[in-house]
Scaffold this motif. Structure first.
Motif, PDB file in Angstrom:
ATOM      1  N   ARG A  43       8.303  10.035   2.352  1.00  0.00           N
ATOM      2  CA  ARG A  43       7.360   9.307   1.490  1.00  0.00           C
ATOM      3  C   ARG A  43       5.928   9.558   1.947  1.00  0.00           C
ATOM      4  O   ARG A  43       5.022   9.736   1.122  1.00  0.00           O
ATOM      5  CB  ARG A  43       7.654   7.807   1.528  1.00  0.00           C
ATOM      6  N   ALA A  44       5.716   9.565   3.271  1.00  0.00           N
ATOM      7  CA  ALA A  44       4.374   9.830   3.794  1.00  0.00           C
ATOM      8  C   ALA A  44       3.901  11.221   3.387  1.00  0.00           C
ATOM      9  O   ALA A  44       2.742  11.411   2.994  1.00  0.00           O
ATOM     10  CB  ALA A  44       4.368   9.690   5.314  1.00  0.00           C
ATOM     11  N   LEU A  45       4.797  12.199   3.457  1.00  0.00           N
ATOM     12  CA  LEU A  45       4.425  13.575   3.105  1.00  0.00           C
ATOM     13  C   LEU A  45       4.174  13.738   1.607  1.00  0.00           C
ATOM     14  O   LEU A  45       3.374  14.581   1.198  1.00  0.00           O
ATOM     15  CB  LEU A  45       5.506  14.549   3.557  1.00  0.00           C
ATOM     16  N   ALA A  46       4.831  12.929   0.812  1.00  0.00           N
ATOM     17  CA  ALA A  46       4.572  12.976  -0.624  1.00  0.00           C
ATOM     18  C   ALA A  46       3.144  12.550  -0.929  1.00  0.00           C
ATOM     19  O   ALA A  46       2.541  13.011  -1.897  1.00  0.00           O
ATOM     20  CB  ALA A  46       5.563  12.080  -1.367  1.00  0.00           C
ATOM     21  N   VAL A  47       2.605  11.676  -0.063  1.00  0.00           N
ATOM     22  CA  VAL A  47       1.230  11.210  -0.233  1.00  0.00           C
ATOM     23  C   VAL A  47       0.242  12.200   0.376  1.00  0.00           C
ATOM     24  O   VAL A  47      -0.774  12.547  -0.239  1.00  0.00           O
ATOM     25  CB  VAL A  47       1.050   9.814   0.405  1.00  0.00           C
TER      26      VAL A  47
ATOM     27  N   PHE B 139       0.847  -1.200   0.000  1.00  0.00           N
ATOM     28  CA  PHE B 139       0.000   0.000   0.000  1.00  0.00           C
ATOM     29  C   PHE B 139       0.888   1.258   0.000  1.00  0.00           C
ATOM     30  O   PHE B 139       0.940   1.998   0.988  1.00  0.00           O
ATOM     31  CB  PHE B 139      -0.919  -0.007   1.229  1.00  0.00           C
ATOM     32  N   PRO B 140       1.579   1.516  -1.097  1.00  0.00           N
ATOM     33  CA  PRO B 140       2.551   2.620  -1.107  1.00  0.00           C
ATOM     34  C   PRO B 140       1.913   4.002  -0.998  1.00  0.00           C
ATOM     35  O   PRO B 140       2.619   4.975  -0.717  1.00  0.00           O
ATOM     36  CB  PRO B 140       3.260   2.446  -2.455  1.00  0.00           C
TER      37      PRO B 140
ATOM     38  N   ALA C 283       5.617  24.825   3.028  1.00  0.00           N
ATOM     39  CA  ALA C 283       4.613  23.760   2.913  1.00  0.00           C
ATOM     40  C   ALA C 283       3.798  23.628   4.192  1.00  0.00           C
ATOM     41  O   ALA C 283       2.572  23.439   4.143  1.00  0.00           O
ATOM     42  CB  ALA C 283       5.303  22.436   2.586  1.00  0.00           C
ATOM     43  N   MET C 284       4.458  23.748   5.344  1.00  0.00           N
ATOM     44  CA  MET C 284       3.729  23.654   6.609  1.00  0.00           C
ATOM     45  C   MET C 284       2.800  24.842   6.808  1.00  0.00           C
ATOM     46  O   MET C 284       1.649  24.686   7.237  1.00  0.00           O
ATOM     47  CB  MET C 284       4.716  23.526   7.774  1.00  0.00           C
TER      48      MET C 284
END
Length: 596
Positions: A231-235, A202-203, A261-262
């Motif tokens: 990777r989590a933030l890319a999603v 589940f990428p 971004a924040m």
């Protein structure tokens, strides 16, 4: 009565008593003709169990559960539960179960209700009853694992999850919970393997990447952890907990793009949970850039959101310390001396969070005779359970419960603690550490149930310690840290409690002053080891080379040699710390004047 709950006619009931096999045959005909007749399916399942036909019984039991889902009454009850109308849901479920006490779907729903009310023991008992009635009810078994996990009974939760996954190997939620459970009992390699498989399958699941990152950080695989967080933030770029987790590594400095971004995420319509995590992360980011005004603005906003959510009342801690002082008099302690379990194995490192306790644990866990574990929840769990079971039923009045205990109960509770924590011991070392800071509240209980255990009080400069807590978002607990006034009052109550124990139990507690460890680490390490009755080992001075897993916010800091990077971090923010100074009173000056 709805069709799905039509009850088998009395002749079938009578036949079942006389000839279960014949009754089962008739019920097969009934259920084939009326597939939504949950009562008939349930009765067929019971009869088939009696006849030893377990596989067919399981099919009948599950058919009853599926049929119940079509019952208009159950649909309405489920609607009230989804609307979080808990009193209405409970009243209607009680009515239904009084008529149909073996309705497994209703029992499971009642268990969910109890869980929402944090009545986890009730929820557990209901789920066990549901599984007893329908052993193939995998969903109830999965719910049981969650309830056990929430009670910090991780080994039991793991056993139940293994049963769930034996029946349903592809159950993603249970695999995820099993990985979390294995992490909680220190089986990190297996937990990482499960997470590694899940993120590959589940990428695009950001929270799976986040959980995987947390565990990578724990075992010291920092670069991989950072990459997984990214990777989590890319999603999900707005996922505040991931931004805070990066900040919480203490070694990551955010770029201009990260800050933008924040800030952009805060401008969106996001949940409070994402918002306060983002504020804490931005507090760290602006602090690193030597911009205390921007930094404090974000810390204050994050703490305000979290404080309003948790609604901590500082008076409860004050009253608990008052009650402890009232109960634990010298006479009270003396008359109960030596009644606990004599095992010397546990070493409790306690105090406030962010007081240097992780450093002390890492130093001691580098000794050949001492095993580091983690912040164990067992002492508070035992104390609150005993308080709830006492006549008053107030979970905070553990001193009152202790006062009423017969002497033999202390040994029983000591033995229980040793058994509960056995799963955390992975080596044959004679001593092991429980590093839960909040155990300072329960020193009197610890002393009575484990009179030979060692207790180390980790103490840090009040402004450094308290402001460090204010800058820290905790995954759970520590509700006192989200207000400068609250954290100051909490620190004062902690000092007041420890001063009392110093008078009542002189020499029982070894105090370690954080600043002395920074100034003269070897002397402080030798003094700690002498208190434990252990010889000095040079490995304790090379603690940063220890590759053990570390679960706290200081994980990256204790993988470096001793340094003063964390000292005096309150100073640039002093103009905003008036409420903290007022709550601490004269403790700041008293700490500065402490004996060398």
């Amino acid at each position: 009565m709805s069709k799905s709950e039509a009850r088998p006619v009395p002749p079938i009931v009578e036949l079942a008593r006389r000839d279960p096999a014949a009754a089962a045959g008739q019920l097969r005909i009934v259920t084939a003709r009326e597939p939504l007749n949950a009562g008939a399916h349930r009765m067929l399942g019971r009869l088939l169990r009696q006849l030893g036909q377990d596989e067919e019984a399981a099919r009948a039991e599950m058919a009853a559960i599926r049929a119940t889902a079509h019952d208009p009454e159950m649909v309405a009850i489920a609607g009230s539960l989804m609307a979080n109308d808990l009193p209405e849901t409970e009243a209607r479920l009680r009515q239904r179960l009084s008529r149909q006490p073996t309705d497994v779907a209703a029992i499971r729903m009642m268990a969910e209700l109890a869980g929402r009310l944090a009545r986890y023991r009730d929820s557990e008992n209901l789920l066990r009853r549901a599984i007893e009635l329908a052993p193939a009810f995998t969903a109830a078994r999965a719910n049981l694992a969650i309830v056990l996990y929430k009670q910090n009974r991780f080994a039991e939760a793991g056993e139940v999850l293994e049963q769930v996954l034996a029946q349903d190997p592809a159950n993603v939620g249970s695999r995820n919970l099993l990985a979390a459970t294995l992490g909680r009992i220190g089986d990190y390699d297996e937990a990482l393997a499960i997470y590694g498989e899940l993120v590959q399958t589940f990428p695009e699941h950001a929270k799976l990447w986040m959980s995987y990152s947390h565990l990578l950080k724990t075992v010291g695989r920092t670069e991989e952890s950072i990459a997984a967080y990214r990777r989590a933030l890319a999603v999900e770029p707005h996922l505040g907990e991931v931004w805070w987790s990066l900040a919480n590594l203490k070694t990551v400095e955010f770029s201009d793009a990260d800050i933008a971004a924040m800030e952009a995420a805060l401008g969106q319509d996001i949940a409070n949970e994402d918002a306060f995590h983002l504020h804490f992360a931005l507090g760290k980011a602006w602090g690193d850039r030597k911009s205390p005004g921007d930094s404090f603005r974000h810390y204050a906003a994050g703490n305000d959101l979290r404080s309003r959510e948790l609604a901590y009342d500082p008076d409860t801690t004050t009253r608990q310390v008052d009650r402890m002082i009232e109960v634990f008099t010298p006479e009270f302690v003396a008359t109960r001396a030596g009644t606990g379990d004599p095992a010397p194995d546990p070493v409790f490192i306690l105090g406030l969070p962010r007081a240097g306790s992780t450093l002390l644990e890492q130093i001691l866990a580098s000794h050949s005779a001492v095993e580091g574990t983690m912040e164990l929840p067992d002492i508070p769990a035992i104390a609150m359970r005993e308080a709830k079971a006492a006549a008053g039923g107030d979970a905070r009045d553990w001193p009152g419960a202790v006062a009423a205990m017969p002497p033999e109960r202390f040994a029983e509770l000591g033995a229980e603690f040793l058994e509960r924590t056995r799963v955390q011991r992975k080596t044959g070392k004679p001593f092991y550490i429980d590093k839960l800071p909040n155990n300072w509240s329960y020193v009197g209980l610890i002393h009575l149930i484990l009179p030979n255990a060692k207790i180390i009080d980790a103490r840090r400069h009040p402004l450094d310690c308290c402001f460090s807590n204010f800058r820290q978002h905790f995954a759970k607990g520590q509700a006192f840290t989200y207000s400068l006034d609250h954290i100051g009052r909490y620190y004062a109550d902690y000092v007041r409690a420890m001063d009392h124990y110093d008078r009542v139990l002189p020499g029982r507690i070894h105090r370690v002053i954080h600043e002395r460890v920074l100034d003269d680490p070897e002397s402080e390490v030798r003094a700690m080891l002498a208190y434990l009755g252990l010889p000095f080992e040079e490995a304790c001075m090379e603690f940063h080379r220890n590759t053990r897993a570390v679960r706290t916010a200081s994980s990256e800091q204790v993988r470096r040699p001793i340094n003063r990077d964390g000292a005096g971090q309150w100073e640039p923010f002093d103009q905003w710390l008036g409420p903290l100074r007022a709550a601490l009173g004269d403790l700041v000056e008293a700490y500065a004047d402490r004996p060398a």
